[in-house]
Motif scaffolding. Structure first.
Motif: not given
Length: 607
Positions: A423-441
Protein backbone atom coordinates in the motif's frame (compact mmCIF):
# COMPACT_ATOMS: atom_id res chain seq x y z
CA UNK A 1 14.00 18.74 -7.45
CA UNK A 2 15.27 15.21 -6.75
CA UNK A 3 15.94 13.55 -3.41
CA UNK A 4 17.05 10.19 -4.78
CA UNK A 5 13.65 8.75 -3.99
CA UNK A 6 11.33 11.54 -5.11
CA UNK A 7 11.74 13.73 -8.16
CA UNK A 8 9.58 16.84 -8.03
CA UNK A 9 8.48 18.60 -11.22
CA UNK A 10 7.43 22.24 -11.18
CA UNK A 11 7.62 22.62 -15.01
CA UNK A 12 8.60 26.30 -14.59
CA UNK A 13 5.06 27.37 -15.48
CA UNK A 14 3.02 30.13 -13.91
CA UNK A 15 0.37 27.66 -12.80
CA UNK A 16 -0.77 25.52 -9.89
CA UNK A 17 -3.29 22.86 -8.89
CA UNK A 18 -1.77 19.78 -10.48
CA UNK A 19 -4.66 17.53 -9.56
CA UNK A 20 -5.58 15.38 -12.57
CA UNK A 21 -3.30 12.57 -13.74
CA UNK A 22 -4.13 10.24 -16.63
CA UNK A 23 -1.94 7.37 -17.85
CA UNK A 24 -1.76 6.62 -21.57
CA UNK A 25 -0.32 3.13 -21.99
CA UNK A 26 -0.75 3.18 -25.78
CA UNK A 27 1.61 6.13 -26.14
CA UNK A 28 3.70 5.71 -22.97
CA UNK A 29 2.64 9.16 -21.83
CA UNK A 30 1.12 10.66 -18.70
CA UNK A 31 -1.20 13.65 -18.95
CA UNK A 32 -1.36 16.24 -16.19
CA UNK A 33 -4.13 18.79 -15.73
CA UNK A 34 -3.52 22.06 -13.89
CA UNK A 35 -4.71 25.67 -13.99
CA UNK A 36 -4.76 26.81 -17.64
CA UNK A 37 -2.37 24.04 -18.74
CA UNK A 38 -2.41 20.44 -19.98
CA UNK A 39 0.91 18.61 -19.97
CA UNK A 40 2.13 15.40 -21.58
CA UNK A 41 5.06 13.61 -19.91
CA UNK A 42 7.27 10.88 -21.38
CA UNK A 43 7.15 7.86 -19.08
CA UNK A 44 10.36 6.42 -20.56
CA UNK A 45 12.27 9.58 -19.63
CA UNK A 46 10.36 11.63 -17.09
CA UNK A 47 13.11 14.25 -17.12
CA UNK A 48 12.48 15.19 -20.73
CA UNK A 49 10.81 18.51 -21.34
CA UNK A 50 7.03 17.96 -21.34
CA UNK A 51 4.69 18.78 -24.19
CA UNK A 52 2.52 21.68 -23.07
CA UNK A 53 -0.88 23.04 -24.07
CA UNK A 54 -1.82 26.48 -22.77
CA UNK A 55 -5.62 26.68 -22.52
CA UNK A 56 -6.65 29.82 -20.62
CA UNK A 57 -10.02 31.55 -20.67
CA UNK A 58 -10.54 34.69 -22.68
CA UNK A 59 -9.88 38.06 -20.99
CA UNK A 60 -13.58 38.87 -21.32
CA UNK A 61 -14.63 35.68 -19.55
CA UNK A 62 -12.13 36.27 -16.77
CA UNK A 63 -13.44 39.80 -16.28
CA UNK A 64 -17.01 38.52 -16.06
CA UNK A 65 -15.94 35.95 -13.49
CA UNK A 66 -14.13 38.52 -11.37
CA UNK A 67 -17.13 40.87 -11.48
CA UNK A 68 -19.34 38.05 -10.19
CA UNK A 69 -17.19 37.91 -7.04
CA UNK A 70 -15.70 34.49 -7.68
CA UNK A 71 -11.98 35.28 -7.74
CA UNK A 72 -11.15 35.55 -4.02
CA UNK A 73 -8.49 32.81 -4.33
CA UNK A 74 -7.75 32.92 -8.04
CA UNK A 75 -10.65 30.70 -9.10
CA UNK A 76 -11.23 32.64 -12.32
CA UNK A 77 -9.01 30.40 -14.41
CA UNK A 78 -9.50 27.27 -16.44
CA UNK A 79 -8.82 24.47 -13.97
CA UNK A 80 -8.54 21.15 -15.82
CA UNK A 81 -10.80 18.65 -14.10
CA UNK A 82 -11.39 15.96 -16.73
CA UNK A 83 -8.99 14.11 -19.02
CA UNK A 84 -10.50 11.04 -20.69
CA UNK A 85 -9.26 8.99 -23.68
CA UNK A 86 -11.68 9.50 -26.58
CA UNK A 87 -9.96 7.17 -29.05
CA UNK A 88 -6.40 6.16 -29.96
CA UNK A 89 -5.56 9.63 -31.25
CA UNK A 90 -7.61 12.05 -29.15
CA UNK A 91 -8.42 12.98 -25.57
CA UNK A 92 -11.59 14.59 -24.28
CA UNK A 93 -10.65 17.36 -21.85
CA UNK A 94 -12.78 19.69 -19.71
CA UNK A 95 -11.97 22.68 -17.52
CA UNK A 96 -13.88 24.97 -15.18
CA UNK A 97 -13.58 27.86 -17.66
CA UNK A 98 -13.69 30.58 -14.99
CA UNK A 99 -17.08 29.38 -13.69
CA UNK A 100 -18.27 28.52 -17.20
CA UNK A 101 -17.23 24.89 -17.83
CA UNK A 102 -15.86 24.11 -21.27
CA UNK A 103 -14.71 20.93 -23.01
CA UNK A 104 -12.71 20.18 -26.14
CA UNK A 105 -10.64 17.53 -27.91
CA UNK A 106 -6.86 17.16 -27.75
CA UNK A 107 -4.91 15.48 -30.53
CA UNK A 108 -2.36 13.22 -28.81
CA UNK A 109 -1.18 11.19 -31.83
CA UNK A 110 2.17 10.91 -33.59
CA UNK A 111 3.62 12.55 -36.68
CA UNK A 112 4.50 10.16 -39.51
CA UNK A 113 8.06 8.82 -39.50
CA UNK A 114 10.34 10.72 -41.89
CA UNK A 115 13.69 9.84 -43.44
CA UNK A 116 16.67 12.16 -43.45
CA UNK A 117 18.16 11.63 -46.89
CA UNK A 118 21.62 13.02 -46.12
CA UNK A 119 22.02 10.77 -43.07
CA UNK A 120 20.02 7.83 -44.44
CA UNK A 121 18.48 7.32 -41.00
CA UNK A 122 14.96 7.44 -39.72
CA UNK A 123 13.91 9.88 -37.06
CA UNK A 124 11.79 8.67 -34.19
CA UNK A 125 8.15 9.58 -34.44
CA UNK A 126 7.33 12.91 -32.83
CA UNK A 127 4.34 13.26 -30.58
CA UNK A 128 1.48 15.53 -31.52
CA UNK A 129 -0.16 17.40 -28.65
CA UNK A 130 -2.51 20.29 -29.41
CA UNK A 131 -6.12 21.43 -29.09
CA UNK A 132 -8.40 20.71 -32.02
CA UNK A 133 -9.58 24.11 -33.27
CA UNK A 134 -13.31 24.82 -33.30
CA UNK A 135 -14.20 21.79 -31.18
CA UNK A 136 -15.11 23.47 -27.88
CA UNK A 137 -18.47 22.68 -26.33
CA UNK A 138 -20.24 23.22 -23.01
CA UNK A 139 -18.86 21.45 -19.99
CA UNK A 140 -22.10 21.60 -18.00
CA UNK A 141 -22.82 18.21 -16.47
CA UNK A 142 -19.23 17.14 -17.19
CA UNK A 143 -17.05 19.46 -15.14
CA UNK A 144 -17.80 21.61 -12.05
CA UNK A 145 -18.04 25.39 -12.15
CA UNK A 146 -16.13 25.73 -8.89
CA UNK A 147 -12.58 24.28 -8.94
CA UNK A 148 -12.81 23.52 -5.21
CA UNK A 149 -15.61 20.97 -5.73
CA UNK A 150 -14.64 17.38 -6.41
CA UNK A 151 -15.86 15.59 -9.52
CA UNK A 152 -15.35 12.14 -11.01
CA UNK A 153 -15.85 10.88 -14.56
CA UNK A 154 -15.71 7.81 -16.79
CA UNK A 155 -15.92 7.76 -20.59
CA UNK A 156 -17.46 4.43 -21.65
CA UNK A 157 -18.49 3.53 -25.21
CA UNK A 158 -18.57 7.19 -26.22
CA UNK A 159 -20.76 8.22 -23.28
CA UNK A 160 -19.48 10.37 -20.43
CA UNK A 161 -20.65 9.56 -16.91
CA UNK A 162 -19.82 12.14 -14.26
CA UNK A 163 -20.47 12.85 -10.61
CA UNK A 164 -20.49 16.63 -10.57
CA UNK A 165 -22.12 19.86 -9.41
CA UNK A 166 -23.77 21.37 -12.47
CA UNK A 167 -24.70 24.93 -11.48
CA UNK A 168 -22.93 28.23 -10.84
CA UNK A 169 -23.79 28.29 -7.11
CA UNK A 170 -22.67 24.70 -6.46
CA UNK A 171 -26.01 23.51 -5.05
CA UNK A 172 -27.22 21.10 -7.76
CA UNK A 173 -25.29 17.84 -7.52
CA UNK A 174 -25.89 15.02 -9.97
CA UNK A 175 -24.65 11.83 -11.48
CA UNK A 176 -24.86 12.84 -15.14
CA UNK A 177 -24.64 11.09 -18.51
CA UNK A 178 -23.82 13.12 -21.60
CA UNK A 179 -22.37 12.62 -25.09
CA UNK A 180 -23.18 9.51 -27.11
CA UNK A 181 -26.42 8.66 -28.85
CA UNK A 182 -28.56 8.00 -25.78
CA UNK A 183 -30.55 10.65 -23.95
CA UNK A 184 -28.93 12.84 -21.32
CA UNK A 185 -29.58 11.31 -17.90
CA UNK A 186 -29.19 12.49 -14.32
CA UNK A 187 -30.19 11.80 -10.72
CA UNK A 188 -33.43 13.27 -9.39
CA UNK A 189 -32.86 17.02 -8.93
CA UNK A 190 -32.79 18.54 -5.43
CA UNK A 191 -33.86 15.22 -3.88
CA UNK A 192 -31.83 14.73 -0.70
CA UNK A 193 -32.83 11.08 -0.56
CA UNK A 194 -30.77 10.53 -3.69
CA UNK A 195 -27.81 12.86 -3.11
CA UNK A 196 -27.37 15.05 -0.04
CA UNK A 197 -24.55 17.56 -0.59
CA UNK A 198 -22.15 14.86 -1.84
CA UNK A 199 -18.41 14.98 -2.37
CA UNK A 200 -17.53 12.61 -5.20
CA UNK A 201 -14.44 10.42 -4.76
CA UNK A 202 -14.24 7.71 -7.43
CA UNK A 203 -16.12 5.96 -10.22
CA UNK A 204 -15.49 2.50 -11.69
CA UNK A 205 -17.21 0.06 -14.05
CA UNK A 206 -17.59 -3.42 -12.54
CA UNK A 207 -19.41 -6.15 -14.48
CA UNK A 208 -22.00 -8.21 -12.60
CA UNK A 209 -21.97 -11.26 -14.84
CA UNK A 210 -20.95 -12.46 -18.28
CA UNK A 211 -24.02 -10.69 -19.65
CA UNK A 212 -22.99 -7.17 -20.76
CA UNK A 213 -26.46 -5.79 -20.07
CA UNK A 214 -25.84 -6.43 -16.36
CA UNK A 215 -22.83 -4.06 -16.28
CA UNK A 216 -23.03 -1.43 -13.56
CA UNK A 217 -21.12 1.75 -12.89
CA UNK A 218 -20.20 2.25 -9.22
CA UNK A 219 -19.82 5.71 -7.67
CA UNK A 220 -18.02 6.28 -4.38
CA UNK A 221 -18.80 9.47 -2.45
CA UNK A 222 -19.50 10.92 0.96
CA UNK A 223 -22.54 13.00 1.83
CA UNK A 224 -24.44 14.53 4.71
CA UNK A 225 -26.27 12.09 6.90
CA UNK A 226 -29.93 11.55 6.12
CA UNK A 227 -30.71 10.78 9.75
CA UNK A 228 -30.91 6.99 9.64
CA UNK A 229 -30.65 6.10 13.33
CA UNK A 230 -27.85 7.54 15.47
CA UNK A 231 -25.75 8.32 12.44
CA UNK A 232 -22.74 10.64 12.20
CA UNK A 233 -22.93 13.96 10.40
CA UNK A 234 -21.18 12.49 7.38
CA UNK A 235 -21.66 9.13 5.72
CA UNK A 236 -19.61 7.29 3.12
CA UNK A 237 -21.52 5.81 0.22
CA UNK A 238 -21.27 3.41 -2.67
CA UNK A 239 -23.88 3.99 -5.38
CA UNK A 240 -24.51 2.27 -8.67
CA UNK A 241 -26.43 2.62 -11.93
CA UNK A 242 -26.97 0.38 -14.93
CA UNK A 243 -25.12 1.51 -18.05
CA UNK A 244 -28.20 0.84 -20.20
CA UNK A 245 -30.58 2.84 -17.98
CA UNK A 246 -32.93 4.96 -20.16
CA UNK A 247 -35.10 6.39 -17.37
CA UNK A 248 -38.82 5.97 -16.92
CA UNK A 249 -41.67 6.38 -19.37
CA UNK A 250 -43.97 8.65 -17.35
CA UNK A 251 -42.06 9.12 -14.10
CA UNK A 252 -38.30 9.76 -13.84
CA UNK A 253 -38.11 10.80 -17.47
CA UNK A 254 -34.43 11.30 -18.39
CA UNK A 255 -33.54 10.37 -14.81
CA UNK A 256 -31.91 7.22 -13.54
CA UNK A 257 -34.40 4.49 -12.77
CA UNK A 258 -31.79 2.03 -11.45
CA UNK A 259 -29.87 4.27 -9.04
CA UNK A 260 -29.25 2.70 -5.62
CA UNK A 261 -26.83 3.55 -2.84
CA UNK A 262 -25.59 1.93 0.36
CA UNK A 263 -23.51 3.04 3.29
CA UNK A 264 -19.85 2.04 3.58
CA UNK A 265 -18.78 1.31 7.15
CA UNK A 266 -15.17 1.61 8.29
CA UNK A 267 -15.05 1.33 12.07
CA UNK A 268 -13.20 -0.14 15.03
CA UNK A 269 -15.43 -1.98 17.54
CA UNK A 270 -14.75 -1.01 21.14
CA UNK A 271 -14.77 -3.15 24.29
CA UNK A 272 -18.13 -1.62 25.27
CA UNK A 273 -19.64 -2.51 21.91
CA UNK A 274 -19.59 1.08 20.66
CA UNK A 275 -17.89 1.47 17.30
CA UNK A 276 -15.40 4.23 16.51
CA UNK A 277 -16.34 5.31 13.00
CA UNK A 278 -14.10 6.68 10.30
CA UNK A 279 -16.92 8.45 8.50
CA UNK A 280 -15.41 10.41 5.63
CA UNK A 281 -14.34 8.52 2.53
CA UNK A 282 -11.26 10.22 1.08
CA UNK A 283 -10.02 7.92 -1.69
CA UNK A 284 -10.70 4.55 -3.32
CA UNK A 285 -8.46 2.14 -5.19
CA UNK A 286 -9.85 -0.80 -7.17
CA UNK A 287 -7.40 -3.72 -7.22
CA UNK A 288 -8.11 -6.01 -10.21
CA UNK A 289 -8.13 -9.77 -9.79
CA UNK A 290 -8.22 -12.61 -12.29
CA UNK A 291 -12.01 -12.44 -12.01
CA UNK A 292 -13.00 -9.07 -13.48
CA UNK A 293 -16.36 -9.31 -11.70
CA UNK A 294 -14.74 -9.41 -8.27
CA UNK A 295 -12.02 -6.80 -7.77
CA UNK A 296 -10.85 -5.88 -4.28
CA UNK A 297 -11.87 -2.40 -3.12
CA UNK A 298 -9.60 -0.36 -0.86
CA UNK A 299 -10.97 2.77 0.81
CA UNK A 300 -9.21 5.50 2.79
CA UNK A 301 -11.34 7.08 5.52
CA UNK A 302 -10.88 9.88 8.04
CA UNK A 303 -12.78 11.06 11.12
CA UNK A 304 -15.43 13.71 10.51
CA UNK A 305 -15.62 15.14 14.01
CA UNK A 306 -13.12 17.16 16.03
CA UNK A 307 -12.89 14.80 19.03
CA UNK A 308 -9.72 13.18 17.71
CA UNK A 309 -7.73 12.96 14.50
CA UNK A 310 -7.45 9.63 12.76
CA UNK A 311 -7.71 7.72 9.52
CA UNK A 312 -8.01 4.12 8.38
CA UNK A 313 -7.87 1.83 5.37
CA UNK A 314 -10.72 -0.63 4.90
CA UNK A 315 -11.02 -3.41 2.32
CA UNK A 316 -14.32 -4.56 0.79
CA UNK A 317 -15.36 -7.54 -1.29
CA UNK A 318 -17.81 -7.36 -4.18
CA UNK A 319 -19.66 -10.35 -2.71
CA UNK A 320 -20.50 -8.30 0.40
CA UNK A 321 -21.45 -5.27 -1.70
CA UNK A 322 -23.80 -7.27 -3.94
CA UNK A 323 -25.36 -8.93 -0.90
CA UNK A 324 -26.29 -5.50 0.51
CA UNK A 325 -27.73 -4.33 -2.83
CA UNK A 326 -29.78 -7.53 -2.98
CA UNK A 327 -31.02 -7.02 0.58
CA UNK A 328 -33.83 -4.92 2.08
CA UNK A 329 -34.50 -1.32 1.08
CA UNK A 330 -34.56 1.49 3.63
CA UNK A 331 -37.99 2.93 4.33
CA UNK A 332 -39.30 5.73 6.54
CA UNK A 333 -42.43 5.04 8.56
CA UNK A 334 -44.03 5.61 11.94
CA UNK A 335 -44.88 8.82 13.78
CA UNK A 336 -41.24 9.93 13.88
CA UNK A 337 -40.49 8.81 10.32
CA UNK A 338 -37.75 6.47 11.45
CA UNK A 339 -35.71 4.43 9.00
CA UNK A 340 -36.65 0.75 8.98
CA UNK A 341 -36.23 -2.15 6.59
CA UNK A 342 -38.97 -2.22 3.97
CA UNK A 343 -41.13 -5.32 4.51
CA UNK A 344 -43.81 -4.72 1.90
CA UNK A 345 -44.13 -6.25 -1.54
CA UNK A 346 -41.17 -5.65 -3.84
CA UNK A 347 -42.36 -4.96 -7.42
CA UNK A 348 -41.06 -6.91 -10.42
CA UNK A 349 -38.52 -6.54 -11.85
CA UNK A 350 -36.63 -5.88 -8.64
CA UNK A 351 -35.70 -2.17 -8.45
CA UNK A 352 -32.09 -1.67 -9.53
CA UNK A 353 -32.13 -4.58 -12.00
CA UNK A 354 -30.77 -3.82 -15.48
CA UNK A 355 -33.00 -4.31 -18.54
CA UNK A 356 -32.10 -7.12 -20.93
CA UNK A 357 -29.90 -8.72 -18.29
CA UNK A 358 -29.79 -12.11 -16.64
CA UNK A 359 -33.07 -11.63 -14.75
CA UNK A 360 -34.92 -9.46 -17.29
CA UNK A 361 -34.14 -10.95 -20.71
CA UNK A 362 -37.47 -9.84 -22.21
CA UNK A 363 -37.23 -6.19 -21.14
CA UNK A 364 -35.09 -4.20 -23.55
CA UNK A 365 -35.33 -0.81 -21.81
CA UNK A 366 -36.14 0.67 -18.41
CA UNK A 367 -38.94 2.52 -20.21
CA UNK A 368 -40.66 -0.89 -20.31
CA UNK A 369 -40.63 -1.16 -16.50
CA UNK A 370 -44.04 -0.87 -14.78
CA UNK A 371 -44.82 2.48 -13.12
CA UNK A 372 -44.80 0.83 -9.68
CA UNK A 373 -41.14 -0.12 -10.18
CA UNK A 374 -40.19 3.43 -11.18
CA UNK A 375 -42.15 5.01 -8.31
CA UNK A 376 -40.61 2.59 -5.84
CA UNK A 377 -37.12 3.52 -7.09
CA UNK A 378 -37.78 7.23 -6.70
CA UNK A 379 -38.74 6.84 -3.05
CA UNK A 380 -36.38 4.02 -2.02
CA UNK A 381 -32.90 4.67 -3.44
CA UNK A 382 -31.11 3.62 -0.22
CA UNK A 383 -30.38 0.12 1.02
CA UNK A 384 -31.13 -0.60 4.68
CA UNK A 385 -28.04 -2.68 5.42
CA UNK A 386 -24.53 -1.25 5.31
CA UNK A 387 -21.43 -2.68 3.66
CA UNK A 388 -18.83 -3.76 6.23
CA UNK A 389 -15.16 -4.35 5.46
CA UNK A 390 -13.54 -7.77 5.22
CA UNK A 391 -13.22 -9.25 8.74
CA UNK A 392 -15.37 -6.28 9.89
CA UNK A 393 -12.31 -4.25 10.86
CA UNK A 394 -9.87 -1.87 9.15
CA UNK A 395 -6.70 -3.13 7.55
CA UNK A 396 -4.68 -0.10 8.74
CA UNK A 397 -5.54 2.39 11.49
CA UNK A 398 -3.87 5.65 12.51
CA UNK A 399 -5.01 7.60 15.57
CA UNK A 400 -3.39 10.25 17.75
CA UNK A 401 -0.96 11.23 15.00
CA UNK A 402 -0.45 14.63 13.38
CA UNK A 403 -1.50 13.50 9.91
CA UNK A 404 -4.30 11.77 8.03
CA UNK A 405 -4.28 9.47 5.02
CA UNK A 406 -5.71 11.11 1.91
CA UNK A 407 -4.94 8.83 -1.05
CA UNK A 408 -4.11 5.20 -1.78
CA UNK A 409 -2.53 3.10 -4.52
CA UNK A 410 -1.91 -0.63 -4.23
CA UNK A 411 0.74 -2.67 -6.05
CA UNK A 412 0.76 -6.46 -6.18
CA UNK A 413 4.29 -7.80 -5.73
CA UNK A 414 5.58 -11.33 -6.27
CA UNK A 415 8.19 -12.22 -3.64
CA UNK A 416 10.14 -15.40 -2.88
CA UNK A 417 7.61 -16.54 -0.27
CA UNK A 418 4.37 -15.48 -1.94
CA UNK A 419 2.38 -12.60 -3.38
CA UNK A 420 1.99 -9.41 -1.36
CA UNK A 421 0.04 -6.21 -1.77
CA UNK A 422 2.01 -3.08 -0.96
CA UNK A 423 0.00 0.00 0.00
CA UNK A 424 1.24 3.46 -0.92
CA UNK A 425 -0.65 5.87 1.34
CA UNK A 426 -0.50 9.62 0.77
CA UNK A 427 -0.88 11.89 3.79
CA UNK A 428 -2.05 15.46 4.28
CA UNK A 429 1.43 16.49 5.37
CA UNK A 430 2.94 15.71 1.97
CA UNK A 431 4.45 12.27 2.52
CA UNK A 432 3.85 8.78 1.18
CA UNK A 433 3.94 5.75 3.48
CA UNK A 434 4.85 2.39 1.99
CA UNK A 435 2.96 -0.21 4.04
CA UNK A 436 2.50 -3.97 3.92
CA UNK A 437 0.01 -5.93 6.05
CA UNK A 438 0.85 -9.57 6.73
CA UNK A 439 -1.57 -12.28 7.90
CA UNK A 440 -0.72 -14.21 11.04
CA UNK A 441 -1.61 -17.74 12.13
CA UNK A 442 -3.90 -16.45 14.91
CA UNK A 443 -6.16 -14.64 12.38
CA UNK A 444 -4.52 -11.36 13.33
CA UNK A 445 -2.42 -9.19 11.04
CA UNK A 446 0.94 -7.49 11.30
CA UNK A 447 1.40 -4.05 9.75
CA UNK A 448 4.85 -3.03 8.58
CA UNK A 449 5.74 0.51 7.52
CA UNK A 450 8.53 -0.20 5.05
CA UNK A 451 9.40 3.47 4.61
CA UNK A 452 7.98 6.97 4.51
CA UNK A 453 9.04 9.41 1.81
CA UNK A 454 8.64 13.17 1.98
CA UNK A 455 7.15 14.10 -1.38
CA UNK A 456 6.90 17.87 -1.67
CA UNK A 457 9.74 20.24 -0.52
CA UNK A 458 1.97 3.12 -11.74
CA UNK A 459 3.69 2.11 -14.38
CA UNK A 460 7.16 0.57 -14.91
CA UNK A 461 7.85 0.67 -11.16
CA UNK A 462 6.96 4.35 -10.91
CA UNK A 463 4.51 6.16 -8.66
CA UNK A 464 3.24 9.64 -9.48
CA UNK A 465 1.73 11.94 -6.87
CA UNK A 466 -0.25 15.05 -7.80
CA UNK A 467 -1.04 18.00 -5.55
CA UNK A 468 -1.84 21.70 -5.86
CA UNK A 469 1.87 22.56 -5.88
CA UNK A 470 3.19 20.10 -8.44
CA UNK A 471 3.80 16.52 -9.55
CA UNK A 472 6.31 14.17 -7.93
CA UNK A 473 7.72 10.91 -9.23
CA UNK A 474 8.60 8.26 -6.64
CA UNK A 475 10.55 5.04 -6.98
CA UNK A 476 8.60 2.06 -5.65
CA UNK A 477 11.74 0.53 -4.17
CA UNK A 478 15.08 1.73 -2.77
CA UNK A 479 16.82 -1.52 -1.94
CA UNK A 480 20.25 0.09 -1.58
CA UNK A 481 19.22 2.02 1.56
CA UNK A 482 18.87 -1.22 3.51
CA UNK A 483 22.63 -1.48 3.94
CA UNK A 484 25.39 -3.82 2.84
CA UNK A 485 24.52 -6.84 5.00
CA UNK A 486 22.32 -9.82 4.20
CA UNK A 487 20.65 -9.52 7.62
CA UNK A 488 19.75 -5.84 7.06
CA UNK A 489 18.20 -6.66 3.68
CA UNK A 490 16.20 -9.55 5.11
CA UNK A 491 15.04 -7.56 8.13
CA UNK A 492 13.68 -4.83 5.85
CA UNK A 493 10.91 -7.30 4.84
CA UNK A 494 10.37 -5.33 1.66
CA UNK A 495 8.86 -7.59 -1.04
CA UNK A 496 10.58 -5.52 -3.73
CA UNK A 497 14.06 -6.31 -2.36
CA UNK A 498 16.19 -9.42 -1.79
CA UNK A 499 19.82 -10.25 -0.96
CA UNK A 500 21.53 -11.45 -4.16
CA UNK A 501 24.77 -12.56 -2.54
CA UNK A 502 26.50 -9.21 -2.89
CA UNK A 503 23.98 -6.49 -2.17
CA UNK A 504 20.35 -5.72 -1.41
CA UNK A 505 18.79 -5.37 -4.86
CA UNK A 506 15.50 -5.57 -6.75
CA UNK A 507 13.92 -8.99 -6.36
CA UNK A 508 13.28 -10.94 -9.56
CA UNK A 509 11.34 -14.18 -9.67
CA UNK A 510 13.52 -15.32 -12.56
CA UNK A 511 16.64 -15.49 -10.38
CA UNK A 512 17.92 -18.83 -9.12
CA UNK A 513 16.50 -19.49 -5.68
CA UNK A 514 19.87 -20.17 -4.07
CA UNK A 515 21.08 -16.72 -5.07
CA UNK A 516 18.26 -14.75 -3.43
CA UNK A 517 17.53 -14.25 0.25
CA UNK A 518 14.14 -12.86 1.22
CA UNK A 519 11.62 -13.49 3.99
CA UNK A 520 8.77 -10.99 3.93
CA UNK A 521 6.43 -12.88 6.23
CA UNK A 522 8.79 -13.52 9.15
CA UNK A 523 11.96 -11.50 8.52
CA UNK A 524 14.27 -14.21 9.83
CA UNK A 525 17.85 -13.41 8.76
CA UNK A 526 19.36 -16.28 10.75
CA UNK A 527 17.62 -18.74 8.49
CA UNK A 528 18.07 -16.75 5.28
CA UNK A 529 21.63 -15.50 5.64
CA UNK A 530 23.54 -18.67 6.43
CA UNK A 531 26.75 -18.75 4.46
CA UNK A 532 27.30 -14.98 4.69
CA UNK A 533 29.57 -14.86 7.75
CA UNK A 534 30.46 -11.84 9.81
CA UNK A 535 34.13 -11.95 8.84
CA UNK A 536 33.21 -10.35 5.53
CA UNK A 537 31.06 -7.74 7.25
CA UNK A 538 28.03 -9.03 5.36
CA UNK A 539 25.91 -10.39 8.20
CA UNK A 540 25.94 -9.20 11.84
CA UNK A 541 28.94 -6.93 12.45
CA UNK A 542 30.34 -6.15 15.91
CA UNK A 543 32.27 -3.04 16.82
CA UNK A 544 34.56 -2.80 19.85
CA UNK A 545 35.13 0.52 21.58
CA UNK A 546 37.26 1.40 24.61
CA UNK A 547 37.05 4.39 26.92
CA UNK A 548 38.87 6.18 29.67
CA UNK A 549 37.74 5.54 33.24
CA UNK A 550 35.44 8.26 34.58
CA UNK A 551 34.63 9.73 31.16
CA UNK A 552 31.37 9.51 29.16
CA UNK A 553 30.59 9.25 25.49
CA UNK A 554 27.67 9.03 23.10
CA UNK A 555 27.38 5.65 21.40
CA UNK A 556 25.41 5.73 18.17
CA UNK A 557 24.43 3.17 15.57
CA UNK A 558 22.01 3.69 12.70
CA UNK A 559 19.62 0.82 11.94
CA UNK A 560 19.49 0.16 8.22
CA UNK A 561 16.10 -1.49 8.54
CA UNK A 562 13.08 -0.10 10.44
CA UNK A 563 12.48 -3.63 11.74
CA UNK A 564 16.00 -4.35 13.03
CA UNK A 565 16.93 -4.13 16.71
CA UNK A 566 20.28 -2.78 17.89
CA UNK A 567 21.61 -3.83 21.27
CA UNK A 568 24.55 -2.72 23.36
CA UNK A 569 26.44 -5.20 25.55
CA UNK A 570 28.99 -4.67 28.32
CA UNK A 571 32.04 -6.91 28.33
CA UNK A 572 33.99 -6.71 31.60
CA UNK A 573 37.64 -7.56 32.13
CA UNK A 574 38.43 -11.17 33.01
CA UNK A 575 34.95 -12.32 32.01
CA UNK A 576 33.51 -14.11 29.01
CA UNK A 577 29.96 -12.93 29.71
CA UNK A 578 28.23 -9.95 28.15
CA UNK A 579 25.50 -7.97 29.87
CA UNK A 580 22.99 -6.06 27.79
CA UNK A 581 22.76 -2.29 28.36
CA UNK A 582 19.06 -1.52 28.20
CA UNK A 583 18.31 1.89 26.72
CA UNK A 584 15.07 3.59 25.81
CA UNK A 585 15.10 2.57 22.16
CA UNK A 586 18.11 0.30 21.63
CA UNK A 587 19.66 2.87 19.33
CA UNK A 588 21.39 5.47 21.46
CA UNK A 589 23.23 5.11 24.77
CA UNK A 590 25.20 7.54 26.94
CA UNK A 591 27.34 5.58 29.34
CA UNK A 592 30.16 6.23 31.83
CA UNK A 593 33.39 4.37 31.21
CA UNK A 594 34.90 2.18 33.91
CA UNK A 595 37.49 -0.54 33.67
CA UNK A 596 35.85 -2.43 30.86
CA UNK A 597 35.36 -2.17 27.14
CA UNK A 598 31.99 -1.87 25.44
CA UNK A 599 31.03 -4.01 22.49
CA UNK A 600 28.41 -2.81 20.04
CA UNK A 601 26.39 -5.80 18.84
CA UNK A 602 23.78 -5.62 16.11
CA UNK A 603 21.10 -8.15 16.92
CA UNK A 604 19.67 -10.11 13.97
CA UNK A 605 16.12 -10.38 15.26
CA UNK A 606 13.27 -7.87 15.27
CA UNK A 607 12.31 -5.48 18.03
Amino acid sequence: MSTGTAHHFSFLLNTSDYRILRMDEDHDRMYVGSKDYILSLDLHDINREPLIIHWPVSPQRKTECVLSGKDTNGECGNFIRLIEPWNRTHLYVCGTGAYNPVCTYVNRGRKPMVRRVHLDTCEAQEYVFHLEPGKEDSGKGKCPYDPKLNSVSALINGELYAGVYIDFMGTDSAIFRTLGKNAVMRTDQYNSRWLNDPSFVHVHLIPDSNEKNDDKLYFFFREKSSGMGQSPKSQSRIGRICLNDDGGHCCLVNKWSTFLKARLICSVPGADGIETHFDELRDVYIQPTQDTKNPVIYGVFSVSGSVFKGSAVCVYSMADIRMVFNGPFAHKEGPNYQWVAYTGKIPYPRPGTCPGGTFTPNMKSTKDYPDEVINFMRNHPTMYNAVYPVHRRPLVVRTNVDYEFTTITVDQVTAADGNYEVLFLGTDRGSVQKVIVLPRDDLQTEELVLEEVEVFQVRSQQLYVASPVGVTHLALHRCDVYGEACADCCLARDPYCAWDGNSCSRYSASQKRRSRRQDVKYGNPIRQCRGYNSNTNKNTPETVQYGVEGSSTFLECQARSPHAAIKWHLHRDNSDRRREVRTHNYIYCICKWYRFGIILFRHTGCQ
